[in-house]
Write a protein that holds these residues in place. Structure first.
Motif, PDB file in Angstrom:
ATOM      1  N   VAL A 134       2.351   1.834  -3.482  1.00 25.86           N
ATOM      2  CA  VAL A 134       1.311   2.319  -4.392  1.00 25.86           C
ATOM      3  C   VAL A 134       0.979   3.777  -4.100  1.00 25.86           C
ATOM      4  N   THR A 135       0.969   4.129  -2.823  1.00 23.84           N
ATOM      5  CA  THR A 135       0.616   5.499  -2.430  1.00 23.84           C
ATOM      6  C   THR A 135       1.735   6.485  -2.744  1.00 23.84           C
ATOM      7  N   VAL A 173       0.145   6.149  -7.576  1.00 24.39           N
ATOM      8  CA  VAL A 173      -0.692   5.283  -8.415  1.00 24.39           C
ATOM      9  C   VAL A 173      -2.100   5.195  -7.814  1.00 24.39           C
ATOM     10  N   TRP A 201       0.837  -1.208   0.000  1.00 31.72           N
ATOM     11  CA  TRP A 201       0.000   0.000   0.000  1.00 31.72           C
ATOM     12  C   TRP A 201       0.867   1.252   0.000  1.00 31.72           C
ATOM     13  N   ASP A 253      -7.551  -0.213  -3.620  1.00 35.34           N
ATOM     14  CA  ASP A 253      -7.982  -1.506  -3.093  1.00 35.34           C
ATOM     15  C   ASP A 253      -7.817  -1.583  -1.581  1.00 35.34           C
ATOM     16  N   SER A 295      -7.383   1.193   1.794  1.00 30.16           N
ATOM     17  CA  SER A 295      -7.368   2.605   2.193  1.00 30.16           C
ATOM     18  C   SER A 295      -7.547   2.714   3.690  1.00 30.16           C
ATOM     19  N   TYR A 317      -4.328   2.624  -6.302  1.00 22.91           N
ATOM     20  CA  TYR A 317      -5.339   1.695  -6.810  1.00 22.91           C
ATOM     21  C   TYR A 317      -6.652   1.792  -6.035  1.00 22.91           C
TER      22      TYR A 317
END
Length: 276
Positions: free
Chosen positions: A188-189, A193, A185, A197, A199, A195
């Protein structure tokens, strides 16, 4: 090196003669058509109607590229150097998937690796301007390597710490089921990006996520700045399409007398590479 091998070397490895240029242009066309064939075969409707034709075409191209690969080994002054060079490995990978498909179903789709052979396009078409700029970019990336490694190490440390903290703050209820998942996560953060999925649901977690997002925008600019600085300082010497007969390195400065990779005299014949 006998006369046949010498002539094959000139035609296959060099692009300075009409014969060598014609060989490379034909090879370029064959590579493009073979990659296009693999792409079209992945379309279900086309594969259903033209399966046998696709298989036949793939084997024809593979046999042709196999012959070419063997000729490159035969004509090279240093066969082992060629086999383990970048383009030597690419040439090998360009033919292996078809033979592997006999034992492993579907492996023929890896034939798209043949697209890497299109990297020779600048040499084939003698686009020396693109070769020059490619060399500048290569030099800049090489000079930036250590700085980028340090930068990536810092980013990796940051996402491990933030991911671990988020695992403690949010827990499995918010989807942070483990530290590796939380690190995913964070990556991705921080790369913006997002996503969505996973949070955070708590105020503290959302604050930390906001901090990571804002930090990500600044982090993205760092490697760009590093490479830009190196590009501005890069040596822009003009290079040619000459191939070193000893180590197969392609592209040397116009006024170079020795290979920048192995130091072999560039004005020596391929026979000298065998004798040395």
């Amino acid at each position: 090196m006998d006369k046949l091998r010498r002539k094959l070397y000139t035609v296959i490895f060099e692009a300075e003669t009409p014969a060598g240029r014609a060989f490379d242009v034909v090879l370029l066309i064959l590579i493009f058509v073979s990659v296009l064939t693999v792409v079209l075969e992945s379309v279900v409707s086309l594969r259903r109607n033209f399966y046998d034709q696709f298989i036949f075409i793939e084997w024809v191209f593979t046999i042709l590229f196999t012959i070419e690969y063997l000729l490159r080994i035969y004509s090279s002054p240093r066969p082992v150097k060629y086999i383990f060079s970048f383009f030597g490995l690419v040439d090998l990978l360009a033919i292996l998937p078809t033979y592997m498909s006999i034992f492993i179903l579907g492996s023929q789709y890896f034939l798209v690796v043949r697209a890497l052979r299109l990297l020779r396009v600048a040499r084939i078409l003698k686009l020396t301007t693109f070769i020059d700029e490619g060399q500048v970019l290569s030099n800049a990336l090489r000079a930036s390597f250590h700085k980028i490694v340090v930068f990536m190490g810092t980013v990796l440390t940051l996402v491990v710490i933030v991911g671990s903290v988020m695992y403690v703050i949010e827990g499995a209820a918010s989807g942070f089921t483990s530290i590796p998942t939380s690190i995913y996560w964070a990556i991705v953060t921080i790369t913006t990006v997002g996503y969505g999925d996973i949070s955070p649901a708590t105020p503290v977690g959302q604050f930390l996520a906001s901090f990571l997002m804002i930090t990500g925008y600044g982090i993205i600019a760092v490697p760009t700045g590093i490479v830009t600085v190196e590009l501005s300082q890069a040596d822009r010497r003009r290079i040619t399409t000459r191939v070193c007969p000893n180590c197969q390195k392609e592209g040397h400065a116009l006024d170079a007398n020795y290979c920048s990779n192995c130091g072999f005299p560039l004005n020596k014949s391929p026979e000298a590479a065998i004798q040395s």
